[in-house]
Design a protein around this motif. Sequence first.
Motif, PDB file in Angstrom:
ATOM      1  N   GLY A 142       0.795  -1.218   0.000  1.00 39.62           N
ATOM      2  CA  GLY A 142       0.000   0.000   0.000  1.00 39.62           C
ATOM      3  C   GLY A 142       0.829   1.271   0.000  1.00 39.62           C
ATOM      4  O   GLY A 142       1.882   1.363  -0.640  1.00 39.62           O
ATOM      5  N   ASP A 171      -1.788  11.018  -1.121  1.00 40.17           N
ATOM      6  CA  ASP A 171      -3.210  10.696  -0.939  1.00 40.17           C
ATOM      7  C   ASP A 171      -3.888  10.457  -2.286  1.00 40.17           C
ATOM      8  O   ASP A 171      -4.759   9.583  -2.403  1.00 40.17           O
ATOM      9  CB  ASP A 171      -3.918  11.836  -0.204  1.00 40.17           C
ATOM     10  CG  ASP A 171      -3.538  11.925   1.273  1.00 40.17           C
ATOM     11  OD1 ASP A 171      -2.971  10.936   1.791  1.00 40.17           O
ATOM     12  OD2 ASP A 171      -3.792  12.981   1.888  1.00 40.17           O
ATOM     13  N   VAL A 174      -3.013   7.002  -3.465  1.00 39.48           N
ATOM     14  CA  VAL A 174      -3.756   5.999  -2.683  1.00 39.48           C
ATOM     15  C   VAL A 174      -5.212   5.946  -3.143  1.00 39.48           C
ATOM     16  O   VAL A 174      -5.778   4.866  -3.350  1.00 39.48           O
ATOM     17  CB  VAL A 174      -3.670   6.328  -1.178  1.00 39.48           C
ATOM     18  CG1 VAL A 174      -4.621   5.437  -0.376  1.00 39.48           C
ATOM     19  CG2 VAL A 174      -2.241   6.170  -0.676  1.00 39.48           C
ATOM     20  N   ALA A 175      -5.827   7.122  -3.323  1.00 40.43           N
ATOM     21  CA  ALA A 175      -7.249   7.164  -3.705  1.00 40.43           C
ATOM     22  C   ALA A 175      -7.471   6.693  -5.133  1.00 40.43           C
ATOM     23  O   ALA A 175      -8.557   6.207  -5.470  1.00 40.43           O
ATOM     24  CB  ALA A 175      -7.775   8.593  -3.536  1.00 40.43           C
ATOM     25  N   SER A 176      -6.455   6.801  -5.985  1.00 34.85           N
ATOM     26  CA  SER A 176      -6.633   6.434  -7.389  1.00 34.85           C
ATOM     27  C   SER A 176      -6.150   5.024  -7.711  1.00 34.85           C
ATOM     28  O   SER A 176      -6.618   4.403  -8.677  1.00 34.85           O
ATOM     29  CB  SER A 176      -5.892   7.427  -8.295  1.00 34.85           C
ATOM     30  OG  SER A 176      -4.499   7.415  -8.017  1.00 34.85           O
ATOM     31  N   ASP A 179      -7.439   2.411  -3.352  1.00 34.54           N
ATOM     32  CA  ASP A 179      -8.762   2.386  -2.715  1.00 34.54           C
ATOM     33  C   ASP A 179      -9.536   1.150  -3.172  1.00 34.54           C
ATOM     34  O   ASP A 179      -9.690   0.903  -4.376  1.00 34.54           O
ATOM     35  CB  ASP A 179      -9.523   3.658  -3.080  1.00 34.54           C
ATOM     36  CG  ASP A 179     -10.871   3.741  -2.388  1.00 34.54           C
ATOM     37  OD1 ASP A 179     -11.840   3.167  -2.925  1.00 34.54           O
ATOM     38  OD2 ASP A 179     -10.948   4.375  -1.327  1.00 34.54           O
ATOM     39  N   ARG A 180     -10.038   0.360  -2.218  1.00 33.19           N
ATOM     40  CA  ARG A 180     -10.695  -0.909  -2.560  1.00 33.19           C
ATOM     41  C   ARG A 180     -11.956  -0.699  -3.394  1.00 33.19           C
ATOM     42  O   ARG A 180     -12.236  -1.475  -4.319  1.00 33.19           O
ATOM     43  CB  ARG A 180     -11.054  -1.680  -1.290  1.00 33.19           C
ATOM     44  CG  ARG A 180      -9.883  -1.999  -0.403  1.00 33.19           C
ATOM     45  CD  ARG A 180      -8.830  -2.835  -1.104  1.00 33.19           C
ATOM     46  NE  ARG A 180      -9.280  -4.177  -1.403  1.00 33.19           N
ATOM     47  CZ  ARG A 180      -8.508  -5.127  -1.912  1.00 33.19           C
ATOM     48  NH1 ARG A 180      -7.242  -4.857  -2.201  1.00 33.19           N
ATOM     49  NH2 ARG A 180      -8.977  -6.333  -2.160  1.00 33.19           N
ATOM     50  N   VAL A 182     -12.550   1.813  -5.504  1.00 36.20           N
ATOM     51  CA  VAL A 182     -12.135   2.200  -6.860  1.00 36.20           C
ATOM     52  C   VAL A 182     -11.631   0.982  -7.617  1.00 36.20           C
ATOM     53  O   VAL A 182     -11.945   0.794  -8.801  1.00 36.20           O
ATOM     54  CB  VAL A 182     -11.062   3.302  -6.798  1.00 36.20           C
ATOM     55  CG1 VAL A 182     -10.515   3.596  -8.189  1.00 36.20           C
ATOM     56  CG2 VAL A 182     -11.631   4.564  -6.157  1.00 36.20           C
ATOM     57  N   PRO A 188     -13.906   7.203  -8.489  1.00 38.02           N
ATOM     58  CA  PRO A 188     -12.869   7.634  -7.542  1.00 38.02           C
ATOM     59  C   PRO A 188     -13.111   9.047  -6.995  1.00 38.02           C
ATOM     60  O   PRO A 188     -12.367   9.996  -7.304  1.00 38.02           O
ATOM     61  CB  PRO A 188     -11.600   7.569  -8.385  1.00 38.02           C
ATOM     62  CG  PRO A 188     -12.071   7.846  -9.775  1.00 38.02           C
ATOM     63  CD  PRO A 188     -13.425   7.217  -9.882  1.00 38.02           C
ATOM     64  N   LYS A 190     -12.739  10.483  -4.039  1.00 37.55           N
ATOM     65  CA  LYS A 190     -11.702  11.098  -3.202  1.00 37.55           C
ATOM     66  C   LYS A 190     -10.543  11.619  -4.046  1.00 37.55           C
ATOM     67  O   LYS A 190      -9.990  12.698  -3.771  1.00 37.55           O
ATOM     68  CB  LYS A 190     -11.186  10.088  -2.175  1.00 37.55           C
ATOM     69  CG  LYS A 190     -12.213   9.697  -1.115  1.00 37.55           C
ATOM     70  CD  LYS A 190     -11.610   8.691  -0.149  1.00 37.55           C
ATOM     71  CE  LYS A 190     -12.634   8.269   0.908  1.00 37.55           C
ATOM     72  NZ  LYS A 190     -12.074   7.256   1.850  1.00 37.55           N
ATOM     73  N   ARG A 225      -8.810   0.224 -12.134  1.00 35.21           N
ATOM     74  CA  ARG A 225     -10.171  -0.312 -11.920  1.00 35.21           C
ATOM     75  C   ARG A 225     -10.278  -1.702 -12.557  1.00 35.21           C
ATOM     76  O   ARG A 225      -9.724  -1.953 -13.628  1.00 35.21           O
ATOM     77  CB  ARG A 225     -11.221   0.616 -12.547  1.00 35.21           C
ATOM     78  CG  ARG A 225     -11.090   2.058 -12.133  1.00 35.21           C
ATOM     79  CD  ARG A 225     -11.980   2.963 -12.984  1.00 35.21           C
ATOM     80  NE  ARG A 225     -13.388   2.853 -12.657  1.00 35.21           N
ATOM     81  CZ  ARG A 225     -14.370   2.640 -13.520  1.00 35.21           C
ATOM     82  NH1 ARG A 225     -14.077   2.480 -14.813  1.00 35.21           N
ATOM     83  NH2 ARG A 225     -15.632   2.589 -13.134  1.00 35.21           N
TER      84      ARG A 225
END
Length: 366
Positions: A142, A171, A174-176, A179-180, A182, A188, A190, A225
Amino acid sequence: MGAGTEPDGSSRSDEEWERFLRESVAGTADAPKEPSARAREVAKRLRAEPDRGSEGWRSYTPARPKRRTGWYVVGLLVSLALLAVAFAPGRVVDLFADDGSDSAPLAAETARPAQAPPAEAAQRPTRDKPFRGSPAANWASGAAGITVPKAGAVGWMSAAEVERALARSRDFLVASGLDRGVLRGERPEKAIALINPHQKDVQELLKTAFRTPSEKHDPLLLFSRFQPSRTQLVGDIVKTRGRLTYREGERGALQVTADVTFVYPVTPAVASDSDEIVRTIVRRELVLSWDDPDNVITEPGTASIVSYKYDMTNGGCGAPTGYFTPPFGTDRRADKAGTEVDPYDRSTPVGRGKSSGDKCGRATRS
């Protein structure tokens, strides 16, 4: 004449004296009436000697040699091992090869490596160990695999503001890409919230990509994705390796460059009990500009995207669908197109994306 000596001076043997004495004891007619001193001594010794049965005096029965059963067992085991290697070499290697799971994790990446990581022993991934046989087995998981440098003042930002911008840049990654939701195909939100809403070309991409994906407007350009009806992630861990760097950009802006590789272990969703695991490997290079609001129209806490590109293997090479489509089963065996590429080689620049064409690479290892 000494006891046991013949008149001519020769000596009698012990066997003769013993026979003579036995006959004397038994009352033989010609036995001497009064034995010599030597005869009395031998007679006394014979009476004290225990009965040896049929075994001869001074006789030796050698011990039987032990049967070499150990060698036969070793030979049998070696033969069985050779048969196992001949009929299932891959499984035998799996049993004895180290999968690296207990090895010390690699140190954080702080600069571009000079060469690709060394080859690993050929091992099949499993649901419990989806990174077996991969350099990613010793990578961090991660966000921990994304190195953030120490902050210093740049352009219009103080050191504390640069530190905050670097944290927000991570961040976004991580968000792109981690993130589980996404990864399971959700929008996405966030990550989008961190993009400058006044950047028209990127907003057009975001508006169109999720509705009608195409080569030009593909959500995979920025987000990872998978279609949940087709592909299922294995476990909760995505391995990462990469770093952030920064410098002063145009008009005093803070320009942050991210170069990160993501390794996603996946399996077919239609066969939930399948033991087939494919690793989709995506390396992204993203440049963000944290602009001075006095010079560029922006919103606090958001960045403009300067450029984006990525390399991808085992993610599908067909028409854009908005999802990575890992090849499984017969599709995997038939997927021979594309230029060979080592997806773990981080020593060369990223070559796929907005400005590098649309050819699909074929992984030399997974």
